[in-house]
Write an enzyme that holds these catalytic residues in place. Sequence first.
Site, PDB file in Angstrom:
ATOM      1  N   LYS A 198       8.596  -3.138   3.057  1.00  0.00           N
ATOM      2  CA  LYS A 198       8.302  -4.048   4.178  1.00  0.00           C
ATOM      3  C   LYS A 198       8.595  -5.509   3.775  1.00  0.00           C
ATOM      4  O   LYS A 198       9.025  -5.763   2.657  1.00  0.00           O
ATOM      5  CB  LYS A 198       6.850  -3.864   4.631  1.00  0.00           C
ATOM      6  CG  LYS A 198       6.507  -2.398   4.973  1.00  0.00           C
ATOM      7  CD  LYS A 198       7.181  -1.891   6.247  1.00  0.00           C
ATOM      8  CE  LYS A 198       7.262  -0.383   6.378  1.00  0.00           C
ATOM      9  NZ  LYS A 198       5.998   0.304   6.529  1.00  0.00           N
TER      10      LYS A 198
HETATM   11  C1  LIG Z   1       5.188   1.523   6.925  1.00  0.00           C
HETATM   12  C2  LIG Z   1       4.691   1.894   8.259  1.00  0.00           C
HETATM   13  C3  LIG Z   1       3.381   2.319   8.495  1.00  0.00           C
HETATM   14  C4  LIG Z   1       2.401   2.657   7.400  1.00  0.00           C
HETATM   15  O1  LIG Z   1       2.154   1.691   6.508  1.00  0.00           O
HETATM   16  P1  LIG Z   1       1.630   2.057   5.021  1.00  0.00           P
HETATM   17  O2  LIG Z   1       1.268   0.726   4.483  1.00  0.00           O
HETATM   18  O3  LIG Z   1       2.791   2.702   4.314  1.00  0.00           O
HETATM   19  O4  LIG Z   1       0.480   2.972   5.158  1.00  0.00           O
HETATM   20  C5  LIG Z   1       2.977   2.528   9.793  1.00  0.00           C
HETATM   21  N1  LIG Z   1       3.818   2.341  10.819  1.00  0.00           N
HETATM   22  C6  LIG Z   1       5.103   1.979  10.641  1.00  0.00           C
HETATM   23  C7  LIG Z   1       5.973   1.787  11.836  1.00  0.00           C
HETATM   24  C8  LIG Z   1       5.591   1.763   9.360  1.00  0.00           C
HETATM   25  O5  LIG Z   1       6.866   1.405   9.195  1.00  0.00           O
END
Ligand SMILES: *Cc1c(COP(=O)(O)O)cnc(C)c1O
Length: 402
Positions: A198
Amino acid sequence: MNKKEELALNGGTPIRDSYLPYGKQCIDDEDIKAVNNVLKSDFITTGPAISQFEKEIADFVGAKYAVAFSSGTAALHAACFAAGVKDNDEVITTPMTFAASSNCILYVGGQPVFADIDPKTYNISPKSIKSLITEKTKAIITVDFTGQPAEYDEIISLAKKYGLIIIDDAAHALGATYKDRRIGSIGDMTMFSFHPVKHITTGEGGIITTCNEDYYERLQLFRSHGITRDSSKLKNNQGPWYYEMQELGYNYRMTDIQAALGSNQLKKLSRFLEKRKEYAKKYTEAFSGIDAITTPYQQDECISSWHLYIVRLDTEKLKTNRLEIFKALQMENIGVNVHYIPVHLHPYYQQLGYKNGLCPNAEKIYEEIITLPLFPTMSEQDHYDVIAGVKKVISYYSGDLR
Ligand SMILES: *Cc1c(COP(=O)(O)O)cnc(C)c1O
């Protein structure tokens, strides 16, 4: 045909020698120093680095409060709890997302209802949301897919009319804006993820931003076993040692080690965003003349944070399927990916009774999309290799070189 023109899939030389992933974290010496400082301090969890990071994120997005969690998924679980979603409440969401956006509804006993996507933006369609609202609908979980904000004017007006809570899964959208407002200040609660792919990372981690004090308190309670020490909230204060467990919560806390990394990463966010935007723009320029590729459509009055760069393939023009293109690009050492397998098509959801055909746009588009590598620390050469690799593979399957 020489070795360079020949697809690596057919024994030719790949466009690049080393594998380029689709996304990756960017950690520098300053990040390491920030983490070290916490490790040497008195608090490695539930200390001052957490509240500082929360304040910085809240300020950045223009929200009043932020509550950090051990993951984005934990944060979504907490948001569903804070929204009061429970047994048999329906929550409308998109299938074009990571499973966590919908799993959080199941965690609290709710019923995910999948609205189809807009075929242009790939975001949840307000029209489809409207057609699915019932007496049981409690909330809408939007996803700002790839970093492009969902259509909030329409979604907010539906939410107001039917008394629904908006939870924004903005795992892709830190730094994105919708009509001059930052994502994070639009939904009733907004989730950001700090997973390494991210925009900024804390290893694992997530956060909810909100302007609602009641949600803020419920999120804090949920993060730490449902326990409060706030004397004004205790039902039966027995003394200075006393605390009460008032709800069934979890240990979903982020550590100070992670929060310190997050704060330092946040300092670099605007640079990261600029780089993503620049590379995305250059991809679009490079691919705009290729008939068999649809580049990402961008809505007016929105600024995407470009978490993902997704192209849609015209498989009829290409005389092949997505799998073949995917394999060919992988063999060129271009780390393509697919985002996402529509959630309702996973075996777990099928077993709950969700059927193929439920969201025709999402299902069709899923068959045709490929995510190209995009991250701030990819070099100009890496970026150029992706363009050259895509052109090589696409021109082969378009028949030019076949
Ligand atoms: C990465 C992601 C999540 C989950 O986040 P984590 O921190 O990995 O638990 C939820 N929704 C979307 C759209 C994502 O890309």
